[in-house]
Structures are given as C-alpha cells and as structure tokens.
Design a protein around this motif. Structure first.
Motif, mmCIF file in Angstrom:
data_model
loop_
_atom_site.group_PDB
_atom_site.id
_atom_site.type_symbol
_atom_site.label_atom_id
_atom_site.label_comp_id
_atom_site.label_asym_id
_atom_site.label_seq_id
_atom_site.Cartn_x
_atom_site.Cartn_y
_atom_site.Cartn_z
ATOM 1 N N VAL A 130 11.330 -41.867 48.780
ATOM 2 C CA VAL A 130 11.727 -42.928 47.850
ATOM 3 C C VAL A 130 12.981 -42.440 47.130
ATOM 4 C CG1 VAL A 130 11.043 -44.262 45.826
ATOM 5 C CG2 VAL A 130 9.352 -43.672 47.576
ATOM 6 N N ASP A 131 14.059 -43.256 47.195
ATOM 7 C CA ASP A 131 15.349 -42.834 46.639
ATOM 8 C C ASP A 131 15.266 -42.465 45.169
ATOM 9 O OD1 ASP A 131 16.866 -42.867 48.840
ATOM 10 O OD2 ASP A 131 17.464 -44.973 48.669
ATOM 11 N N GLY A 132 15.819 -41.319 44.854
ATOM 12 C CA GLY A 132 15.971 -40.897 43.465
ATOM 13 C C GLY A 132 14.676 -40.793 42.685
ATOM 14 N N SER A 133 13.567 -40.591 43.374
ATOM 15 C CA SER A 133 12.298 -40.541 42.655
ATOM 16 C C SER A 133 12.114 -39.194 41.971
ATOM 17 C CB SER A 133 11.140 -40.798 43.621
ATOM 18 O OG SER A 133 11.222 -39.928 44.729
ATOM 19 N N ASP A 134 11.540 -39.233 40.803
ATOM 20 C CA ASP A 134 11.197 -38.008 40.084
ATOM 21 C C ASP A 134 9.827 -38.203 39.468
ATOM 22 O OD1 ASP A 134 11.423 -35.520 38.868
ATOM 23 O OD2 ASP A 134 12.003 -36.485 36.991
ATOM 24 N N PRO A 135 8.799 -37.514 39.885
ATOM 25 C CA PRO A 135 8.746 -36.508 40.948
ATOM 26 C C PRO A 135 9.070 -37.091 42.325
ATOM 27 C CG PRO A 135 6.543 -37.181 40.293
ATOM 28 C CD PRO A 135 7.479 -37.810 39.331
ATOM 29 N N LEU A 136 9.483 -36.191 43.213
ATOM 30 C CA LEU A 136 9.819 -36.562 44.585
ATOM 31 C C LEU A 136 8.639 -37.301 45.239
ATOM 32 C CD1 LEU A 136 12.516 -35.678 45.691
ATOM 33 C CD2 LEU A 136 11.351 -33.943 47.019
ATOM 34 N N MET A 137 8.951 -38.402 45.918
ATOM 35 C CA MET A 137 7.852 -39.216 46.430
ATOM 36 C C MET A 137 8.151 -39.727 47.831
ATOM 37 S SD MET A 137 6.367 -42.442 44.450
ATOM 38 C CE MET A 137 6.492 -41.817 42.829
ATOM 39 N N TYR A 138 7.153 -39.712 48.684
ATOM 40 C CA TYR A 138 7.303 -40.264 50.032
ATOM 41 C C TYR A 138 6.460 -41.523 50.123
ATOM 42 C CZ TYR A 138 9.108 -35.658 51.202
ATOM 43 O OH TYR A 138 9.837 -34.519 51.233
ATOM 44 N N ARG A 139 7.019 -42.542 50.805
ATOM 45 C CA ARG A 139 6.261 -43.763 51.002
ATOM 46 C C ARG A 139 5.773 -43.769 52.445
ATOM 47 N NH1 ARG A 139 10.104 -47.126 50.416
ATOM 48 N NH2 ARG A 139 10.027 -47.704 48.237
ATOM 49 N N GLY A 140 4.481 -43.958 52.623
ATOM 50 C CA GLY A 140 3.936 -44.004 53.976
ATOM 51 C C GLY A 140 3.708 -45.444 54.393
ATOM 52 N N LYS A 141 4.286 -45.811 55.562
ATOM 53 C CA LYS A 141 4.106 -47.181 56.055
ATOM 54 C C LYS A 141 3.510 -47.129 57.446
ATOM 55 C CE LYS A 141 8.058 -49.393 53.808
ATOM 56 N NZ LYS A 141 9.465 -49.651 54.056
ATOM 57 N N ASP A 142 2.670 -48.086 57.786
ATOM 58 C CA ASP A 142 2.201 -48.125 59.163
ATOM 59 C C ASP A 142 3.201 -48.923 60.001
ATOM 60 O OD1 ASP A 142 1.704 -50.759 58.760
ATOM 61 O OD2 ASP A 142 -0.481 -50.623 58.849
ATOM 62 N N THR A 143 2.879 -49.142 61.279
ATOM 63 C CA THR A 143 3.871 -49.729 62.184
ATOM 64 C C THR A 143 4.294 -51.141 61.778
ATOM 65 O OG1 THR A 143 1.898 -49.854 63.565
ATOM 66 C CG2 THR A 143 3.699 -48.471 64.349
ATOM 67 N N ASP A 144 3.413 -51.888 61.096
ATOM 68 C CA ASP A 144 3.786 -53.252 60.678
ATOM 69 C C ASP A 144 4.630 -53.241 59.408
ATOM 70 O OD1 ASP A 144 1.838 -53.710 62.591
ATOM 71 O OD2 ASP A 144 0.271 -53.918 61.057
ATOM 72 N N GLY A 145 4.806 -52.091 58.818
ATOM 73 C CA GLY A 145 5.579 -52.032 57.584
ATOM 74 C C GLY A 145 4.732 -52.166 56.338
ATOM 75 N N THR A 146 3.403 -52.249 56.515
ATOM 76 C CA THR A 146 2.536 -52.289 55.348
ATOM 77 C C THR A 146 2.510 -50.913 54.681
ATOM 78 O OG1 THR A 146 1.129 -53.565 56.811
ATOM 79 C CG2 THR A 146 0.294 -53.164 54.572
ATOM 80 N N VAL A 147 2.642 -50.919 53.356
ATOM 81 C CA VAL A 147 2.628 -49.651 52.642
ATOM 82 C C VAL A 147 1.202 -49.095 52.626
ATOM 83 C CG1 VAL A 147 3.041 -48.511 50.447
ATOM 84 C CG2 VAL A 147 4.618 -50.261 51.254
ATOM 85 N N LEU A 148 1.047 -47.896 53.149
ATOM 86 C CA LEU A 148 -0.270 -47.251 53.165
ATOM 87 C C LEU A 148 -0.545 -46.548 51.839
ATOM 88 C CD1 LEU A 148 -0.105 -45.500 56.637
ATOM 89 C CD2 LEU A 148 -1.705 -47.302 56.006
ATOM 90 N N GLY A 149 0.528 -46.039 51.267
ATOM 91 C CA GLY A 149 0.375 -45.308 50.024
ATOM 92 C C GLY A 149 1.572 -44.431 49.784
ATOM 93 N N TYR A 150 1.431 -43.589 48.790
ATOM 94 C CA TYR A 150 2.535 -42.715 48.418
ATOM 95 C C TYR A 150 2.053 -41.274 48.389
ATOM 96 C CZ TYR A 150 4.733 -47.045 46.932
ATOM 97 O OH TYR A 150 5.263 -48.289 46.911
ATOM 98 N N ALA A 151 2.966 -40.374 48.700
ATOM 99 C CA ALA A 151 2.651 -38.951 48.580
ATOM 100 C C ALA A 151 3.655 -38.336 47.621
ATOM 101 C CB ALA A 151 2.725 -38.264 49.934
ATOM 102 N N ILE A 152 3.146 -37.747 46.569
ATOM 103 C CA ILE A 152 4.017 -37.155 45.561
ATOM 104 C C ILE A 152 4.113 -35.671 45.826
ATOM 105 C CG2 ILE A 152 4.381 -36.865 43.091
ATOM 106 C CD1 ILE A 152 1.895 -39.028 43.132
ATOM 107 N N ARG A 153 5.317 -35.183 45.832
ATOM 108 C CA ARG A 153 5.526 -33.763 46.086
ATOM 109 C C ARG A 153 5.590 -33.042 44.755
ATOM 110 N NH1 ARG A 153 8.751 -30.833 50.687
ATOM 111 N NH2 ARG A 153 7.917 -28.789 50.196
ATOM 112 N N LEU A 154 4.675 -32.099 44.550
ATOM 113 C CA LEU A 154 4.639 -31.355 43.291
ATOM 114 C C LEU A 154 4.702 -29.864 43.556
ATOM 115 C CD1 LEU A 154 1.825 -33.235 41.337
ATOM 116 C CD2 LEU A 154 4.282 -33.483 41.056
ATOM 117 N N GLN A 155 5.230 -29.177 42.563
ATOM 118 C CA GLN A 155 5.353 -27.733 42.656
ATOM 119 C C GLN A 155 4.566 -27.148 41.483
ATOM 120 O OE1 GLN A 155 7.876 -27.030 45.012
ATOM 121 N NE2 GLN A 155 7.794 -24.813 45.006
ATOM 122 N N ALA A 156 3.585 -26.309 41.771
ATOM 123 C CA ALA A 156 2.824 -25.678 40.693
ATOM 124 C C ALA A 156 3.044 -24.175 40.749
ATOM 125 C CB ALA A 156 1.340 -25.993 40.835
ATOM 126 N N GLN A 157 2.888 -23.539 39.595
ATOM 127 C CA GLN A 157 3.018 -22.079 39.578
ATOM 128 C C GLN A 157 1.627 -21.481 39.670
ATOM 129 O OE1 GLN A 157 5.961 -20.640 39.886
ATOM 130 N NE2 GLN A 157 4.799 -18.741 40.129
#
Lengths: 191, 206
Positions: free
Chosen positions: A61-88
């Motif tokens: 997802v453009d310019g997302s903070d936190p970094l985020m990926y959008r998952g779509k299936d073949t029809d283009g339906t949004v399945l959900g989002y995956a947020i990329r996080l960094q923990a110490q």
C-alpha cells in the motif's frame, strides 16, 4: 619495501575481483530468496499456497506507515492486509507480519519474516502453537499477555512462551503500539 | 622435514590434534552455534571451505609475502573466502544462513584458520596443506556435530529437526542455552582426554 607494495596490491586486487565476481553472481539469487521468504510469510498469513499459479497477489500500500501489504485474490477481492512490524526481541530485531481481515476488525494471523531469538525459547514464536493464538483476536483493542494460564480469546489474550517473556512482551507490545494506526489507515482506504 | 603419509596428515585433525577437544581453538562458534546438529554441520563445512582455500593460498604465497605484511595478507585472503562462503550460504541455504546469523562472517576471526595457516600452511607445500586443512575441517565439523547432536536431543528432544523423544519428554532448556554448551563441551573434553590417556599414557602425564 617494493616487494611489500607489490604483494599487498596484488592480494587486494585479487580479493576485490573475487568478491565482485561472487557478489554479482549471487546477489540476484539472494534477493530472490529474500522476496520468497517475504511471500511465504504473506502466504502463511492469508493461509494460501505461495506457489499456486492462480494464488492471490500481494501489493504494497503506497506510503503506508506502518508498512502494509494488501492481499487480493484472482478476482481482485481484498482478502485482507498484512502489516509489517519490527520489534526489538531478546536476540535482536524481529521482523513480523500481522494479518488483518478486509474490514480491519480481526487479526487473521501472524508470521515471522526474520528473527534471531534463542532457539527453543524465544525461537518458538514461529511455532503454530504460539502463532495460532492471534488468529481471530479483535484488532480494535489492545492484546493482553498472560503467563502460565490458558489464554481467553474473548478477552483478547495471548499466552507468553515460558522462558521467553522478553520476546513475548516485545511482540505483543509492538502490535499494540502500531495496530491502531494500521486499522485507521485501512478504514480510510476503504472509504 | 619429516615425511608423513597423507592419511596421517588428514587423520591427525580428527583425533590427535582435534581443533576443538585438543587444541581448544575456535571456541566462539563451537559454543555459540551448536544448538542443533544442522547448525553444527553448516558451521563446520563453511569453516572447512575457508580453511582449505586459505591454506592453499597461504602455502602458495608464503615465499613471496614479506614477513612484515604476513598477517595482513593472510587476513585479507581469509576474509575474502569467508565473505564468499557467507554469500553462497545466503544464496543457496537461506534457512541455515539465517540460523547461523552473524557467526558466518565471524569465521574471519576463527583462530583455527589463522592457526593452521601460520603453523602449517606457510611451512608446507600446497598439497599437504590442503590435506591438513581438510583434516582439521573434518575434525571441527565432527566435533560440532557431536556437540550439536547432544544439545539438540536433550535441549529440544529432536535430531536434525525431527522429534525423537515424543511429547512426554520435557526438554532440558539449559542445554540449548550457553551453560549447556559449556557443560557439554567440558564433559566431552574430559571423555576425550580420558580416552587419549588410555591409548597414549605418556602424552597426558605431566
């Protein structure tokens, strides 16, 4: 003196050339591995086969903070989002993905892209027993970490790994810190 | 120079001059990465690769390298091969590379390598140096495998990542933590020395 300069120069040139050759020969594959590892983690979140030809697509997802990926299936339906996080964590940085459903109401999964926690203790975060606890928890309120008692999903509870309290606190703490922002971002996107 | 058979040059690295149990070199990777057999094997083979090529180059270069820059030259040669080993692991064995983490680049400072280069390769011909390096590498790899196997079985209840002891077995967490490394190493070293004393009493009695 002269010999010293010649030998040192010769060895450095040889070393430089050898490293340049090795790097240019292998860097592409290393990059592919990195992407494959990320895709495998994304696939694990959306519970799909990463190698399937008609599988879903993941895009950043453009310019997302936190970094985020959008998952779509073949029809283009949004399945959900995956947020990329960094923990110490205890052993170093833990890079993880937290999956949210399309309405950003529930956590659908969690997976770890990179972690260097102690094997057998903090390293057990990658085991299904720990990861499955997150599935189905509410995204709009904080997660609670419990120790030594079975977690109650209705109270948004996650059980810490015995002997890996620091790792468990780091992960749950980081999710609590950033999940709100992510949910807000998704809700804005949907509108 | 005393002429010894190729087999003897190779075998000394495994028992008589075993780098871990006898020379007590390379303790950092020995203690740090042996939480599982596969880590031990990976570290052992990566070190062997670096050992062999460093020994070869040291042996070839020894006559032209002036004494004053000996150490820097060998350090550069070793660092080059370590970096190549690290890149190869990253490209072809990403999970192993991830679990060995920073310990692959740290092979640079593994004293087995500088030790063999200085003590053997610079004083011997390339062929023998390679055999010596292979023997030392094999001894190091085997030692790490044994340590890794003991720690993995007791600490995780598995071997090569496959569950062995079933769910009724509670893993001894201490075995995969640093104290487990020291305990296992100490006990193995004692056994090694006891066996050596039995077969060759003169060597041990001081």
């Amino acid at each position: 003196m002269k010999q010293m300069i010649i030998v040192l120069t010769g060895v450095m040139v040889f070393s430089g050339l050898a490293l340049a050759a090795a790097y240019s020969g292998l860097s592409e594959r290393i990059e592919e591995n990195r992407i494959a590892a990320l895709n495998a983690s994304l696939a694990a979140i959306f519970d799909v086969d990463p190698d399937a030809a008609d599988g879903p697509s993941f895009d950043l997802v453009d310019g997302s903070d936190p970094l985020m990926y959008r998952g779509k299936d073949t029809d283009g339906t949004v399945l959900g989002y995956a947020i990329r996080l960094q923990a110490q964590g205890y052993g170093g940085a833990i890079s993880m993905l937290v999956g949210l459903d399309a309405d950003a109401e529930r956590i659908i999964g969690i997976s770890f892209v990179e972690q260097v926690e102690t094997p057998g203790l903090g390293g057990r975060i990658t085991e299904e027993v720990f990861r499955s606890q997150f599935r189905g928890l509410d995204a709009d309120r904080a997660l609670e970490l419990v120790r030594n008692v079975p977690p109650d999903p209705d109270r948004n509870e996650v059980q810490a790994i015995t002997g890996a309290t620091i790792t468990s606190i780091a992960i749950v703490g980081r999710i609590n810190e950033r999940l709100g922002d992510a949910v807000e971002l998704i809700e804005r996107q949907e509108r | 120079m005393e002429q010894r058979s190729i087999t003897a040059e190779f075998a000394k690295g495994i028992v008589r001059d075993n780098p871990v149990f006898v020379q007590v070199l390379g303790m950092c990777p020995t203690l740090a990465v042996t939480t599982s057999v596969i880590n031990g094997v990976g570290m052992g083979l990566a070190t062997t690769f670096v050992l062999v090529f460093s020994a070869l180059f040291a042996s070839l270069l020894t006559r032209i390298v002036p004494n004053q820059v000996r150490i820097p030259v060998y350090a550069v040669v070793i660092a080059t091969f370590v970096t190549i080993a690290d890149l190869v692991l990253k490209a072809y064995f990403p999970p192993l590379s991830a679990s060995l983490g920073p310990y692959v680049p740290l092979i640079v400072v593994n004293c087995i390598i500088m030790g063999r280069v200085e003590a053997f390769a610079t004083r011997n011909r390339p062929g023998v140096s390679i055999v010596d390096a292979l023997g030392m590498g094999a001894g190091f790899t085997l030692s790490l495998m044994v340590l890794g196997a003991i720690r993995e079985i007791l600490g995780s209840g598995s071997l090569f990542g496959v569950g062995l002891l079933g769910t009724s077995f509670t893993p001894l967490v201490v075995m995969i933590l640093p104290p487990g490394a020291f305990l296992t190493l100490g006990i193995l070293m004692a056994i090694f020395n006891a066996l050596k004393a039995k077969s060759d009493p003169v060597l041990i009695r001081t």
